[in-house]
Write a protein that holds these residues in place. Sequence first.
Motif, short mmCIF file in Angstrom:
data_model
loop_
_atom_site.label_atom_id
_atom_site.label_comp_id
_atom_site.label_asym_id
_atom_site.label_seq_id
_atom_site.Cartn_x
_atom_site.Cartn_y
_atom_site.Cartn_z
N UNK A 55 32.83 -16.05 -21.89
CA UNK A 55 32.46 -15.91 -20.48
C UNK A 55 32.62 -14.50 -19.95
N UNK A 56 33.36 -13.67 -20.70
CA UNK A 56 33.55 -12.28 -20.26
C UNK A 56 32.39 -11.39 -20.68
N UNK A 57 31.46 -11.94 -21.50
CA UNK A 57 30.31 -11.16 -21.94
C UNK A 57 29.31 -11.02 -20.79
N UNK A 58 28.74 -9.82 -20.68
CA UNK A 58 27.68 -9.57 -19.70
C UNK A 58 26.42 -10.29 -20.15
N UNK A 59 25.68 -10.95 -19.25
CA UNK A 59 25.84 -11.05 -17.80
C UNK A 59 26.52 -12.34 -17.34
N UNK A 60 27.09 -13.11 -18.29
CA UNK A 60 27.79 -14.33 -17.88
C UNK A 60 28.93 -14.00 -16.91
N UNK A 103 28.34 -26.83 -19.41
CA UNK A 103 27.12 -26.54 -20.18
C UNK A 103 26.97 -25.04 -20.46
N UNK A 104 27.44 -24.21 -19.54
CA UNK A 104 27.44 -22.77 -19.79
C UNK A 104 28.34 -22.45 -20.98
N UNK A 105 29.48 -23.13 -21.06
CA UNK A 105 30.39 -22.93 -22.19
C UNK A 105 29.74 -23.39 -23.50
N UNK A 106 28.97 -24.47 -23.43
CA UNK A 106 28.24 -24.94 -24.63
C UNK A 106 27.19 -23.91 -25.05
N UNK A 107 26.53 -23.32 -24.06
CA UNK A 107 25.51 -22.30 -24.34
C UNK A 107 26.13 -21.06 -24.98
N UNK A 108 27.23 -20.58 -24.42
CA UNK A 108 27.86 -19.38 -24.99
C UNK A 108 28.43 -19.67 -26.38
N UNK A 109 28.88 -20.90 -26.60
CA UNK A 109 29.35 -21.29 -27.92
C UNK A 109 28.20 -21.21 -28.93
N UNK A 110 27.04 -21.72 -28.53
CA UNK A 110 25.86 -21.70 -29.39
C UNK A 110 25.40 -20.25 -29.65
N UNK A 111 25.44 -19.43 -28.62
CA UNK A 111 24.99 -18.05 -28.77
C UNK A 111 25.93 -17.21 -29.62
N UNK A 147 17.67 -13.23 -9.32
CA UNK A 147 17.86 -13.08 -10.76
C UNK A 147 18.32 -11.65 -11.06
N UNK A 148 19.46 -11.57 -11.74
CA UNK A 148 19.99 -10.25 -12.08
C UNK A 148 19.67 -9.87 -13.53
N UNK A 149 19.54 -10.87 -14.39
CA UNK A 149 19.16 -10.63 -15.78
C UNK A 149 18.50 -11.89 -16.33
N UNK A 150 17.85 -11.75 -17.48
CA UNK A 150 17.30 -12.92 -18.15
C UNK A 150 17.19 -12.67 -19.65
N UNK A 151 17.12 -13.78 -20.40
CA UNK A 151 16.79 -13.74 -21.82
C UNK A 151 15.51 -14.55 -21.96
N UNK A 163 16.34 -8.64 -20.65
CA UNK A 163 15.94 -7.83 -19.50
C UNK A 163 16.72 -6.52 -19.43
N UNK A 164 17.81 -6.44 -20.17
CA UNK A 164 18.67 -5.24 -20.14
C UNK A 164 19.35 -5.04 -21.48
N UNK A 165 19.54 -3.78 -21.83
CA UNK A 165 20.26 -3.45 -23.07
C UNK A 165 21.75 -3.80 -22.97
N UNK A 166 22.21 -4.09 -21.76
CA UNK A 166 23.63 -4.41 -21.58
C UNK A 166 23.97 -5.83 -22.02
N UNK A 167 22.95 -6.67 -22.18
CA UNK A 167 23.20 -8.04 -22.61
C UNK A 167 23.68 -8.05 -24.05
N UNK A 168 24.76 -8.78 -24.32
CA UNK A 168 25.34 -8.84 -25.65
C UNK A 168 24.42 -9.63 -26.58
N UNK A 169 24.03 -9.01 -27.69
CA UNK A 169 23.18 -9.68 -28.67
C UNK A 169 23.91 -10.89 -29.25
N UNK A 170 23.16 -11.98 -29.47
CA UNK A 170 23.82 -13.17 -30.00
C UNK A 170 23.75 -13.20 -31.52
N UNK A 171 24.56 -14.08 -32.12
CA UNK A 171 24.62 -14.20 -33.58
C UNK A 171 23.37 -14.89 -34.10
#
Length: 199
Positions: A55-60, A103-111, A147-151, A163-171
């Motif tokens: 949850x500390x990853x940008x933009x979450x 569900x956000x936690x499930x999404x970040x777990x998946x990512x 909307x501040x960012x999107x994937x 939408x931004x290079x600041x978004x952490x790439x997922x696995x």
Amino acid sequence: MKKHILLSLMLLSIVGYAQRATRKQSNKAQAELNNMKDSDSECGSNKKLSAKQRGSFYPFNISKKVALISFDLYGEYGNQVPIENQLMIKDLIKEKAELSLEKIESLTDLLYNIGYKNPKAKLYSIIKGTCYEPRNAIVFLNQNDKIIEYIGLCFSCGTHDFSSDKIIEFNYCTNKYALLAKFFRTNDVKFATSPNQKP
């Protein structure tokens, strides 16, 4: 003169050792690749980041809301997420699902926790499709519902866009997009998420 010859010999010895070490590493990496099975690059849980860490990853970490959307083609080449002035173009949005904290936690777990079943499979390169016609997106909103960012996601092509290079790439892993598409369907965003569906 003898000092110069001695120094030259030492340098040649060091360079030769470095070249042999590099060749040895290269051969080892190639051997690991040769021993890989297709199943090694499939998805599996290989990280143990906590919900707080993820949850500390940008933009979450700066979003008040996270939502999944599906939409019609947008843009001159059909390669844009339908957002103008930080707002969704409502006429183009087909489905929208705002995610609960669980569900956000499930999404970040998946990512971020789901990646290659065999961590050494990262030696494989992900081959992305050449097309990018997004019909789905994960959108991050502020307290004013802007909307501040999107994937952006194109499940048919197996590609995405930040939408931004600041978004952490997922696995990555070979069936990551299929898992993301399933997550969308589970949350009632079904348009353009099925491999057999022609949007």
